[in-house]
Design an enzyme around this catalytic site. Structure first.
Site, PDB file in Angstrom:
ATOM      1  N   ASP A   1       0.827  -1.202   0.000  1.00 22.22           N
ATOM      2  CA  ASP A   1       0.000   0.000   0.000  1.00 22.22           C
ATOM      3  C   ASP A   1       0.866   1.257   0.000  1.00 22.22           C
ATOM      4  OD1 ASP A   1      -2.364   1.388  -0.006  1.00 22.22           O
ATOM      5  OD2 ASP A   1      -2.750   1.166   2.134  1.00 22.22           O
TER       6      ASP A   1
ATOM      7  N   HIS B   1       3.115   3.340  -8.793  1.00 27.26           N
ATOM      8  CA  HIS B   1       2.902   1.924  -9.084  1.00 27.26           C
ATOM      9  C   HIS B   1       4.119   1.325  -9.790  1.00 27.26           C
ATOM     10  CE1 HIS B   1      -1.130   2.179  -7.647  1.00 27.26           C
ATOM     11  NE2 HIS B   1      -1.538   2.990  -8.612  1.00 27.26           N
TER      12      HIS B   1
ATOM     13  N   LEU C   1      11.026 -20.762  -3.621  1.00 26.72           N
ATOM     14  CA  LEU C   1      10.001 -19.833  -3.141  1.00 26.72           C
ATOM     15  C   LEU C   1       8.795 -19.816  -4.064  1.00 26.72           C
ATOM     16  CD1 LEU C   1       9.112 -17.325  -1.357  1.00 26.72           C
ATOM     17  CD2 LEU C   1      10.255 -15.932  -3.089  1.00 26.72           C
TER      18      LEU C   1
END
Length: 255
Positions: free
Chosen positions: A35, A52, A146
């Site tokens: 965020d 972004h 991962l």
């Protein structure tokens, strides 16, 4: 009270950064609500899309750090079912980011043995977005390191409502008896059915809410909040979140 809480989480004591992480107590699954991209950009006089784009670089850094530390699953809240309410130009830009990110980083993700997954509702995604993600999923399907799980067009309430509908359908068709339904069975109908619940949730930018993210799965997760905006979130912040996790005692309702 909340301001003190945020301040505590946002800035660690000076000596805390020198603490060595316990390699035997690394969270198996870390989920992050990324965020603050827009506010980071606004503070610099830049358009929201610049935030972004900068946040995309943070995704790379934190993914590599999670891999280095031995985290098994990293779930990133990339786009929610509510984010469609944003201005059309911003949504269109956000829908291009997975394609850009994966075109640049996929080869290194493959080299690092990272497996890409997506958790969300595919039907509403633009074809170019879905194609890029599905290609990354295909190319990394055999990787055993991962798991990088993108929550893309994801909403927890929608996820649970769809799970209930599927359960109802299975009951009608005689595939399931209501008496046999338990928590473990219900979880098999969720989008996260092939992953453990998150051990640790991180949210950046100072907000103290879950925003319709993994509401079932986060029931016993440790929560860590920071005022730092996502583009500024560093490996050091990530490590401090894990240090705080390691300081806590997880009781799951017991003593």
């Amino acid at each position: 009270m909340f301001q003190r809480l945020k301040t505590k989480f946002a800035k660690a004591p000076e000596d805390a950064s020198q603490e060595v992480l316990d390699a035997d107590n690394i969270p198996q699954h870390i989920a992050i609500i990324m965020d603050g991209n827009g506010r980071w950009a606004k503070n610099r006089g830049l358009p929201r899309i610049a935030g972004h784009h900068s946040g995309m670089k943070t995704v790379k850094r934190i993914t590599m750090e999670a891999d280095r530390l031995g985290v098994k699953f990293l779930t990133l809240y990339a786009f929610s079912t509510e984010n469609w309410k944003r201005p059309k130009a911003e949504v269109e830009f956000l829908m291009k980011l997975p394609q850009e990110f994966l075109s640049i980083e996929l080869s290194e993700l493959i080299e690092k043995n990272v497996q890409v997954r997506m958790m969300g509702h595919k039907e509403d995604l633009p074809p170019h977005t879905l194609a890029a993600v599905e290609e990354a999923i295909r190319q990394t399907a055999g990787n055993t390191g991962l798991v990088l799980n993108f929550a893309l067009n994801y909403g927890s309430r929608k996820e649970m409502m769809e799970a209930v509908r599927r359960i109802g359908q299975d009951v009608r068709e005689g595939k399931l008896s209501p008496d046999d339904l338990n928590e473990s069975h219900f979880e098999q109908y969720l989008l996260s059915s092939d992953m453990p619940d998150p051990d640790l949730l991180i949210r950046t930018s100072g907000e103290l809410r879950l925003s319709n993210f993994m509401l079932w799965q986060l029931a016993y997760s440790e929560l860590w909040f920071t005022n730092v905006y996502w583009p500024e979130f560093s490996e050091a912040h990530f490590n401090e979140a894990i240090r705080e996790y390691q300081r806590r005692a997880r009781r799951y309702g017991g003593l």
